[in-house]
Design a protein around this motif. Structure first.
Motif, mmCIF file in Angstrom:
data_model
loop_
_atom_site.group_PDB
_atom_site.id
_atom_site.type_symbol
_atom_site.label_atom_id
_atom_site.label_comp_id
_atom_site.label_asym_id
_atom_site.label_seq_id
_atom_site.Cartn_x
_atom_site.Cartn_y
_atom_site.Cartn_z
ATOM 1 N N LYS A 65 0.825 -1.203 0.000
ATOM 2 C CA LYS A 65 0.000 0.000 0.000
ATOM 3 C C LYS A 65 0.859 1.254 0.000
ATOM 4 O O LYS A 65 1.989 1.254 0.509
ATOM 5 C CB LYS A 65 -0.940 0.006 1.199
ATOM 6 C CG LYS A 65 -0.262 -0.068 2.565
ATOM 7 C CD LYS A 65 -1.266 0.119 3.683
ATOM 8 C CE LYS A 65 -2.294 -0.969 3.743
ATOM 9 N NZ LYS A 65 -1.741 -2.241 4.274
ATOM 10 N N VAL A 66 0.311 2.312 -0.555
ATOM 11 C CA VAL A 66 0.958 3.618 -0.531
ATOM 12 C C VAL A 66 0.227 4.479 0.488
ATOM 13 O O VAL A 66 -0.999 4.418 0.623
ATOM 14 C CB VAL A 66 0.947 4.282 -1.930
ATOM 15 C CG1 VAL A 66 -0.476 4.545 -2.419
ATOM 16 C CG2 VAL A 66 1.755 5.575 -1.925
ATOM 17 N N PHE A 67 0.974 5.251 1.221
ATOM 18 C CA PHE A 67 0.478 6.049 2.343
ATOM 19 C C PHE A 67 0.093 7.446 1.841
ATOM 20 O O PHE A 67 0.927 8.161 1.290
ATOM 21 C CB PHE A 67 1.592 6.128 3.386
ATOM 22 C CG PHE A 67 1.254 6.872 4.635
ATOM 23 C CD1 PHE A 67 0.472 6.301 5.625
ATOM 24 C CD2 PHE A 67 1.759 8.150 4.851
ATOM 25 C CE1 PHE A 67 0.197 6.982 6.790
ATOM 26 C CE2 PHE A 67 1.488 8.835 6.021
ATOM 27 C CZ PHE A 67 0.696 8.247 6.986
ATOM 28 N N ILE A 68 -1.172 7.833 2.012
ATOM 29 C CA ILE A 68 -1.641 9.151 1.573
ATOM 30 C C ILE A 68 -2.159 9.927 2.790
ATOM 31 O O ILE A 68 -3.305 9.750 3.218
ATOM 32 C CB ILE A 68 -2.745 9.043 0.506
ATOM 33 C CG1 ILE A 68 -2.263 8.217 -0.683
ATOM 34 C CG2 ILE A 68 -3.179 10.427 0.039
ATOM 35 C CD1 ILE A 68 -3.293 8.037 -1.786
ATOM 36 N N PRO A 69 -1.321 10.791 3.382
ATOM 37 C CA PRO A 69 -1.751 11.576 4.550
ATOM 38 C C PRO A 69 -2.596 12.768 4.102
ATOM 39 O O PRO A 69 -2.088 13.871 3.903
ATOM 40 C CB PRO A 69 -0.426 12.019 5.171
ATOM 41 C CG PRO A 69 0.516 12.104 4.001
ATOM 42 C CD PRO A 69 0.082 11.039 3.027
ATOM 43 N N LEU A 70 -3.883 12.547 3.960
ATOM 44 C CA LEU A 70 -4.771 13.577 3.410
ATOM 45 C C LEU A 70 -4.689 14.878 4.197
ATOM 46 O O LEU A 70 -4.695 15.966 3.623
ATOM 47 C CB LEU A 70 -6.207 13.061 3.391
ATOM 48 C CG LEU A 70 -7.221 13.892 2.615
ATOM 49 C CD1 LEU A 70 -6.861 13.936 1.138
ATOM 50 C CD2 LEU A 70 -8.632 13.336 2.803
ATOM 51 N N THR A 71 -4.607 14.769 5.522
ATOM 52 C CA THR A 71 -4.377 15.937 6.374
ATOM 53 C C THR A 71 -3.770 15.485 7.694
ATOM 54 O O THR A 71 -4.053 14.381 8.176
ATOM 55 C CB THR A 71 -5.674 16.713 6.649
ATOM 56 O OG1 THR A 71 -5.381 17.851 7.479
ATOM 57 C CG2 THR A 71 -6.715 15.863 7.351
#
Length: 218
Positions: A65-71
């Motif tokens: 998985k790729v980590f997407i820190p939206l906020t």
């Protein structure tokens, strides 16, 4: 030679540990605590290893998985959290749609299969910066933006979104279900003690155990 009651007890526990090693019976809470306190750690580790090999095997699985820190914004101040941040002039309140897509595409090229969205609980309720960003992009709540970004990632990259947005109601989960392969919710403890002044959750209104459990039960 006659054994004392204590010596007999020790032999019984060791025998029980050997039984666990070979058959793996379910333990009661009392039995588990007694074994932990009275049986040598090496014996317990040996029994656990054998049970693992027998029941689960030795294959380790994982999800690419790729980590997407939206906020990084969050209205909660959990005492142990190193993820959340307050608004800063050096960092936008949220990742932009273009930034979200760029991360997703990079993950796809790297062979990832999932996109892990991480974010804080309801930052728009306390931070003007969060509300301003959401309004600028046509959203009212963080979870509305998350729904849109999840749909975009699924449609444009083929990655399967997995979101951890915190508290949700049934309608929120129903919307996320359309694009997310799974959803996550952190429930560190159901103890209200952590809400007391100075404890880990005393400045975290979204970590009230009843609220977290209500989400899980929805």
């Amino acid at each position: 030679m006659r054994l004392t009651i204590e010596e007999t007890r020790e032999l019984s526990l060791k025998s029980f540990a050997r039984e666990i090693r070979s058959t793996g019976p379910r333990l009661s809470r009392v039995e588990a605590l007694e074994l932990a306190q009275r049986v040598a750690l090496t014996d317990l580790l040996d029994a656990a290893s054998n049970l693992r090999d027998k029941i689960k095997g030795r294959t380790v699985t994982y999800s690419r998985k790729v980590f997407i820190p939206l906020t990084y914004l969050c209205r909660d101040y959990c005492g142990y959290c190193t993820f959340r941040r307050d608004p800063s002039e050096e960092r936008a309140a949220y990742l932009s749609p273009a930034e979200v897509l760029a991360i997703g595409e990079a993950g796809s090229r790297a062979g990832c299969k999932e996109a892990l969205f991480t974010l804080g609980d309801q930052p728009e309720r306390v931070f003007p910066e969060a509300r301003a960003f959401l309004k600028q992009h046509g959203f009212e709540r963080t979870i509305d933006y998350l729904v849109a970004m999840s749909e975009m990632i699924l449609e444009k990259t083929g990655l399967l979104p997995h979101s951890n947005p915190g508290l949700m109601d049934e309608s929120d989960m129903a919307r996320l279900k359309q694009s997310n392969a799974s959803l996550g919710l952190m429930l560190e403890s159901v103890s209200k003690r952590l809400l007391r002044t100075g404890q880990a959750h005393w400045k975290a209104p979204d970590k009230v155990p009843e609220l977290r459990l209500r989400t899980l039960e929805s």
